[in-house]
Design a protein around this motif. Structure first.
Motif, PDB file in Angstrom:
ATOM      1  N   SER A  15       0.718  -1.254   0.116  1.00 35.26           N
ATOM      2  CA  SER A  15       0.009  -0.048   0.173  1.00 35.26           C
ATOM      3  C   SER A  15       0.833   0.966  -0.074  1.00 35.26           C
ATOM      4  O   SER A  15       1.753   1.369   0.900  1.00 35.26           O
ATOM      5  N   VAL A  20       1.342  -1.482   4.278  1.00 32.80           N
ATOM      6  CA  VAL A  20       0.991  -2.872   4.381  1.00 32.80           C
ATOM      7  C   VAL A  20       1.046  -3.639   3.137  1.00 32.80           C
ATOM      8  O   VAL A  20       0.753  -3.248   1.985  1.00 32.80           O
ATOM      9  N   HIS A  22       0.090  -6.545   0.875  1.00 27.61           N
ATOM     10  CA  HIS A  22      -1.185  -7.546   0.457  1.00 27.61           C
ATOM     11  C   HIS A  22      -0.579  -8.653  -0.442  1.00 27.61           C
ATOM     12  O   HIS A  22      -0.078  -8.487  -1.348  1.00 27.61           O
ATOM     13  N   LEU A  32      -3.362  -9.674   4.612  1.00 24.09           N
ATOM     14  CA  LEU A  32      -2.417  -8.194   4.853  1.00 24.09           C
ATOM     15  C   LEU A  32      -1.435  -8.250   5.847  1.00 24.09           C
ATOM     16  O   LEU A  32      -1.794  -9.016   6.984  1.00 24.09           O
ATOM     17  N   VAL A  77     -10.929  -1.371   2.074  1.00 24.09           N
ATOM     18  CA  VAL A  77     -10.273  -1.834   3.165  1.00 24.09           C
ATOM     19  C   VAL A  77     -10.362  -1.428   4.680  1.00 24.09           C
ATOM     20  O   VAL A  77     -10.095  -2.211   5.558  1.00 24.09           O
ATOM     21  N   TYR A  80     -13.343  -4.120   5.284  1.00 22.96           N
ATOM     22  CA  TYR A  80     -13.100  -5.447   4.485  1.00 22.96           C
ATOM     23  C   TYR A  80     -14.340  -5.973   3.946  1.00 22.96           C
ATOM     24  O   TYR A  80     -14.395  -7.188   3.954  1.00 22.96           O
TER      25      TYR A  80
END
Length: 96
Positions: A15, A20, A22, A32, A77, A80
């Motif tokens: 990200s 973070v 992914h 994540l 995000v 979720y």
């Protein structure tokens, strides 16, 4: 080297907002990860088949996933949850 126990990882994106990482797995899961954790901070079951590619917007709010099952999904995000789901004639393999 951290073992995810979720199958092979076919795609990876970081990200740009918070770094973070992914990971898209062959079992349809997106995980994540943060550098200081040995377990994923979140697991999302995104597709029935393998995850083909991922994309994250610059603000870090939305995640787009494409699956080998022919679906393209846009996720929030922060919650979720999927926002949109699209069927594609062929799996999307690049979302840069």
């Amino acid at each position: 080297d951290i073992r995810t126990r979720l199958g092979e990882c076919d795609c990876m994106r970081a990200s740009p907002y918070n770094a973070v990482v992914h990971l898209g797995h062959t079992n349809g899961t997106v995980t994540l990860w943060t550098p200081n954790m040995h377990e994923p901070v979140a697991k999302l079951l995104c597709h029935k088949g393998a995850v083909a590619d991922l994309a994250i917007d610059r603000a870090g709010r939305y995640l787009a996933t494409s699956g080998r099952d022919g679906t393209l999904k846009v996720w929030d995000v922060r919650t979720y949850r999927p926002l949109h789901s699209y069927r594609t004639p062929r799996p999307v393999t690049s979302m840069d």
